[in-house]
Scaffold this active site. Structure first.
Site, short mmCIF file in Angstrom:
data_model
loop_
_atom_site.label_atom_id
_atom_site.label_comp_id
_atom_site.label_asym_id
_atom_site.label_seq_id
_atom_site.Cartn_x
_atom_site.Cartn_y
_atom_site.Cartn_z
CE LYS A 177 -1.59 2.95 2.80
NZ LYS A 177 -1.69 4.11 1.92
CD GLU A 180 -2.89 8.36 2.24
OE1 GLU A 180 -1.99 7.50 2.19
OE2 GLU A 180 -3.40 8.75 3.30
N GLY A 230 7.04 5.13 7.78
CA GLY A 230 6.19 6.32 7.88
C GLY A 230 6.42 7.02 9.20
N GLY A 235 2.88 4.62 12.85
CA GLY A 235 3.64 3.41 13.17
C GLY A 235 3.16 2.76 14.46
CD GLU A 252 13.67 1.14 8.72
OE1 GLU A 252 14.20 2.25 8.93
OE2 GLU A 252 14.23 0.07 8.97
CB CYS A 291 13.35 9.40 7.43
SG CYS A 291 14.38 8.40 6.35
CD GLU A 394 10.21 12.90 10.83
OE1 GLU A 394 9.06 12.46 11.02
OE2 GLU A 394 11.10 12.25 10.26
P1 NAD Z 1 2.50 8.53 7.51
O1 NAD Z 1 2.76 7.81 8.76
O2 NAD Z 1 1.47 9.59 7.50
O3 NAD Z 1 2.07 7.49 6.37
C1 NAD Z 1 2.89 6.42 5.99
C2 NAD Z 1 2.03 5.35 5.37
O4 NAD Z 1 1.17 4.81 6.37
C3 NAD Z 1 1.09 5.85 4.28
O5 NAD Z 1 0.98 4.89 3.26
C4 NAD Z 1 -0.22 6.02 5.01
O6 NAD Z 1 -1.36 5.94 4.18
C5 NAD Z 1 -0.16 4.84 5.96
N1 NAD Z 1 -1.01 4.94 7.15
C6 NAD Z 1 -1.49 6.04 7.77
N2 NAD Z 1 -2.23 5.70 8.83
C7 NAD Z 1 -2.20 4.35 8.91
C8 NAD Z 1 -2.77 3.40 9.80
N3 NAD Z 1 -3.54 3.75 10.84
N4 NAD Z 1 -2.53 2.08 9.60
C9 NAD Z 1 -1.75 1.69 8.57
N5 NAD Z 1 -1.20 2.54 7.67
C10 NAD Z 1 -1.41 3.87 7.84
O7 NAD Z 1 3.90 9.07 7.01
P2 NAD Z 1 4.17 10.00 5.76
O8 NAD Z 1 3.74 11.37 6.15
O9 NAD Z 1 3.65 9.38 4.52
O10 NAD Z 1 5.76 9.92 5.65
C11 NAD Z 1 6.60 10.69 6.40
C12 NAD Z 1 7.16 9.93 7.56
O11 NAD Z 1 7.85 8.76 7.10
C13 NAD Z 1 8.19 10.71 8.33
O12 NAD Z 1 7.98 10.56 9.70
C14 NAD Z 1 9.51 10.07 7.92
O13 NAD Z 1 10.54 10.23 8.84
C15 NAD Z 1 9.11 8.65 7.74
N6 NAD Z 1 10.09 7.95 6.92
C16 NAD Z 1 10.97 7.10 7.53
C17 NAD Z 1 11.96 6.47 6.77
C18 NAD Z 1 12.97 5.56 7.41
O14 NAD Z 1 13.71 4.91 6.68
N7 NAD Z 1 13.03 5.46 8.72
C19 NAD Z 1 12.01 6.69 5.40
C20 NAD Z 1 11.10 7.55 4.82
C21 NAD Z 1 10.13 8.18 5.59
#
Ligand code: NAD
Length: 500
Positions: A177, A180, A230, A235, A252, A291, A394
């Site tokens: 997934k 979006e 994410g 997470g 992650e 990140c 962050e």
């Molecule tokens: P986000 O947590 O909003 O979303 C990440 C993913 O999770 C998306 O596909 C989203 O639709 C999904 N999601 C949202 N709510 C969910 C739920 N309740 N259950 C399951 N899935 C759900 O993050 P974002 O805004 O898309 O990305 C930015 C974040 O990602 C930042 O915090 C960044 O640090 C992190 N990130 C970490 C790494 C790493 O390697 N550690 C790499 C890239 C990004």
């Protein structure tokens, strides 16, 4: 494939069961440039059922590892064939520059090739000495099963590939997934996997929102593993949703990454220029939506004024614009929400006593920067401290905060003063100090006199609230394998513990 057929289940591209669609915006002008299917629970359940069948009955987990590795290598070649098209998609979807999009394609090509080689080299299992010639004992590695892969919007292709390549080569099936708001490169990658010969059901894509699609994947009883990249808030929800079914969970998450600069790194003109240049790159590449962004500059007090003045001067020169245009160095933020968040962090920081040294507002519109785009100037905030929200959280925007130290001890304490622990750097001309500080930094990656490089052979992941588990490297493959100990008694005898 028509515009909204972006859900891939059991080898077939389809629209959402509900018929719902989502418009994908180009963040440089906020105009719609693609339409995707907005999947829901029904689509997610269908995808998991397909992945389950493909794992339990299909050919993929039973193929020799060399054949699975060969498919990964074909995908790597196809990624290179489609390099320009994918880079363009990624640039329009995320706002990053075209050049960054190309670098992403090259990096994931390397990751596919790396995992192909690693899996073949590591496929033999491990013979264990049981202490007697009458026992043959071996540890073998088997796929975990159906993997749910959930990815963010900042590096969509990269995050998808770091999960898909090891999951597949280990013999798993998956449902991915993507975010979006940036799903397009994942859809393209799925087309390449199918073209390379991945059997129907072994790889499935559901485009759609975190809730219900991601949430359903995390809780689904037929899913064996969930690998999530994410933010911290989502997470923790994923981890809680996965708990009742005791899935394997890999997370992650975010980072609040220190870039520690000692005065001795700036003793020569060349050293000074390098440290400033890399601090700029650490904080502002992809408008800070990384990140591992070096968003906290932690600098020795004696060089602070000169260093921050030069940083601010150069930050103001960064060429901001539409990522697909030549000469642009930094694109827009990904969404209106991300822009609003950035503006709020800067306003709060100034109210809490930070000094604005560069940026701090949206730029004037120009021919490469439509007024409707989500642009924000690279921002340097001096006189920051650990009680400020902008230092603790962050921001995921183009914001660099500056804190100072006097001693090595203070530098380490500041570098570790975060609930996260993803990455960080130390700049010094003293090799002994470099090693000492690096050893004490509680972060998953520590760079010495550099910032940002990573290698497919080296593990990537975080300490603390930056996550659980590792991607890339041998551990990145192990996430997707179960170790099984097979103990064979070659001369069975009664045990006679029970005497009756
Ligand atoms: P986000 O947590 O909003 O979303 C990440 C993913 O999770 C998306 O596909 C989203 O639709 C999904 N999601 C949202 N709510 C969910 C739920 N309740 N259950 C399951 N899935 C759900 O993050 P974002 O805004 O898309 O990305 C930015 C974040 O990602 C930042 O915090 C960044 O640090 C992190 N990130 C970490 C790494 C790493 O390697 N550690 C790499 C890239 C990004």
């Amino acid at each position: 494939m028509s515009a909204a057929e972006t859900i891939h289940v059991d080898g077939v591209w389809r629209t959402a069961a509900s018929g719902a669609q989502r418009e994908i915006l180009d963040p440089a002008d906020a105009k719609t440039f693609a339409v995707v299917a907005e999947g829901g629970k029904e689509d997610t359940d269908a995808a998991v059922a397909a992945a389950r069948r493909a794992f339990d009955e299909g050919p993929w987990p039973r193929r020799p590892v060399a054949e699975r590795a060969a498919l990964l290598r074909r995908v790597a070649d196809l990624l290179q064939r489609d390099r320009e098209a994918i880079a363009l998609t990624e640039s329009r979807d995320t706002g990053k520059t075209l050049e960054e999009g190309r670098i992403d394609v090259d990096d994931v090509t390397n990751a596919f090739r790396y995992f192909a080689d690693l899996a073949v080299n590591e496929s033999g299992g491990r013979v264990v000495d049981a202490g007697t010639d009458d026992v043959h004992s071996v540890v073998v590695y088997e796929p975990v099963g159906v993997c749910a892969l959930i990815t963010p919007w900042n590096y969509p292709l990269l995050q998808a590939s770091w999960k898909i390549a090891p999951a597949l080569v280990a013999g798993n099936t998956f449902v991915i997934k993507p975010s979006e708001i940036t799903p397009l490169s994942t859809v393209h990658l799925m087309r390449l996997l199918a073209e390379a010969g991945l059997p129907a059901g072994a790889g499935n894509v559901v485009t759609g929102p975190g809730d219900p699609v991601g949430a359903r994947l995390a809780e689904h009883p037929e899913v064996d593993l969930v690998s999530f990249t994410g933010g911290l808030a989502s997470g923790t929800k994923v981890m809680a949703a996965a708990a009742p079914t005791v899935k394997k969970v890999a997370l992650e998450l975010g980072g609040k990454n220190p870039n520690v600069v000692f005065a001795d790194a700036c003793a020569t003109e060349e050293g000074f220029e390098t440290a400033v240049d890399q601090a700029l790159n650490a904080a502002f590449i992809h408008s800070g939506q990384v990140c591992s962004a070096g968003s906290r500059l932690i600098i020795e007090e004696s060089v602070r004024d000169r260093f921050v003045a030069e940083l601010a001067r150069r930050a103001a020169l960064i060429r901001l614009g539409r990522g697909t245009e030549g000469g642009v160095e930094c694109g827009p933020l990904v969404s209106a929400q991300q822009l609003a968040k950035t503006e709020a962090y800067v306003a709060d920081a100034i109210a809490e006593g930070a000094t604005l040294r560069a940026g701090g507002c949206r730029p004037e519109p120009s021919s490469t920067r439509p007024a409707t785009g989500y642009f924000y100037l690279p921002t340097v905030l001096d006189h920051c401290h650990g009680d400020m929200r902008v230092v603790r959280e962050e921001t995921f925007g183009p914001i660099l905060t500056v804190e100072t130290f006097r001693t090595e001890e203070d530098a380490v304490a500041l570098a570790n003063d975060t609930e996260y622990g993803l990455a960080g750097a130390v700049w010094t001309a003293d090799a002994g100090r470099a090693r000492r500080v690096a050893k004490r930094m509680r972060h998953g990656t520590v760079w010495i006199n550099d910032y940002h490089p990573y290698l497919p052979q080296a593990e990537w992941g975080g300490f603390g609230k930056s996550g659980i588990g590792r991607e890339l490297g041998p551990s990145g493959l192990d996430e997707y394998r179960e170790a099984k100990h097979v103990y064979q008694n070659l001369a069975p005898q009664p045990v006679r513990w029970f005497k009756g």
